[in-house]
Design an enzyme around this catalytic site. Structure first.
Site, PDB file in Angstrom:
ATOM      1  N   ASP A  17       9.699   5.563  -4.928  1.00 50.17           N
ATOM      2  CA  ASP A  17       8.822   5.503  -6.082  1.00 50.17           C
ATOM      3  C   ASP A  17       7.484   6.097  -5.656  1.00 50.17           C
ATOM      4  O   ASP A  17       6.798   5.534  -4.806  1.00 50.17           O
ATOM      5  CB  ASP A  17       8.662   4.049  -6.521  1.00 50.17           C
ATOM      6  CG  ASP A  17       7.658   3.879  -7.646  1.00 50.17           C
ATOM      7  OD1 ASP A  17       7.371   4.857  -8.352  1.00 50.17           O
ATOM      8  OD2 ASP A  17       7.173   2.749  -7.815  1.00 50.17           O
ATOM      9  N   ARG A  18       7.150   7.242  -6.233  1.00 50.37           N
ATOM     10  CA  ARG A  18       5.904   7.924  -5.906  1.00 50.37           C
ATOM     11  C   ARG A  18       5.797   8.182  -4.415  1.00 50.37           C
ATOM     12  O   ARG A  18       5.131   7.495  -3.672  1.00 50.37           O
ATOM     13  CB  ARG A  18       4.694   7.133  -6.398  1.00 50.37           C
ATOM     14  CG  ARG A  18       3.449   7.989  -6.535  1.00 50.37           C
ATOM     15  CD  ARG A  18       2.187   7.201  -6.671  1.00 50.37           C
ATOM     16  NE  ARG A  18       1.885   6.345  -5.547  1.00 50.37           N
ATOM     17  CZ  ARG A  18       1.425   6.759  -4.374  1.00 50.37           C
ATOM     18  NH1 ARG A  18       1.240   8.027  -4.136  1.00 50.37           N
ATOM     19  NH2 ARG A  18       1.158   5.903  -3.418  1.00 50.37           N
ATOM     20  N   GLU A  83      -5.141  -3.063 -11.695  1.00 49.53           N
ATOM     21  CA  GLU A  83      -4.815  -2.086 -12.731  1.00 49.53           C
ATOM     22  C   GLU A  83      -5.449  -2.463 -14.076  1.00 49.53           C
ATOM     23  O   GLU A  83      -5.803  -1.591 -14.861  1.00 49.53           O
ATOM     24  CB  GLU A  83      -3.300  -1.973 -12.906  1.00 49.53           C
ATOM     25  CG  GLU A  83      -2.588  -1.373 -11.737  1.00 49.53           C
ATOM     26  CD  GLU A  83      -1.076  -1.364 -11.909  1.00 49.53           C
ATOM     27  OE1 GLU A  83      -0.435  -0.525 -11.265  1.00 49.53           O
ATOM     28  OE2 GLU A  83      -0.542  -2.189 -12.675  1.00 49.53           O
TER      29      GLU A  83
END
Length: 139
Positions: A17-18, A83
């Site tokens: 992932d990424r 976030e």
């Protein structure tokens, strides 16, 4: 980098992932925002290029195309503190950078999935994504 080396050496199916292949996006934003000097960015880029010479290229890039509104909605659902306080402007810039990066990406086959076309919390939607990217899951 260590994870990519280990995956390359084990020869088994693996998903990242990424991964490191898109990390320059974040470094360029740090440089543009003054958190990384031009000299630091150049050093980082040189090191990254050298590291990438020593790993296998991905077999396939699965790019989940996500508009900013959908991303912000899912970020809120995920509930990670850091976030939550990130301004929407950041997500817009990051989305633009990822789209530019994706257009230039040429290391392997590319598969695009529209984030609005599935719910990441529903198993049947996840199975549809797996089918679309055409991978064989180990039994």
């Amino acid at each position: 980098f260590r994870m990519i080396k280990e995956i390359s050496e084990c020869g088994e199916l693996a998903f990242l992932d990424r991964s490191i292949f898109g990390d320059r996006i974040f470094a360029s934003m740090l440089n543009e925002d003054g958190f990384m000097t031009d000299e630091e960015y150049e050093t980082y880029s040189t090191l990254l290029d050298n590291m990438l010479e020593h790993v296998s290229k991905p077999q396939k890039l699965v790019y989940i195309h996500c508009d900013v509104d959908t991303a912000v909605e899912r970020i809120q659902l995920r509930g990670r503190g850091m976030e939550q306080s990130t301004p929407v402007h950041y997500w817009k810039r990051l989305n633009e950078k990822y789209n530019e990066w994706y257009e230039k990406y040429d290391l392997s086959e590319k598969v695009v999935i529209d984030a609005r076309s599935y719910n990441p919390f529903k198993e049947e939607d996840i199975l549809k994504v797996i089918e679309k990217i055409n991978i064989q899951m180990p039994v």
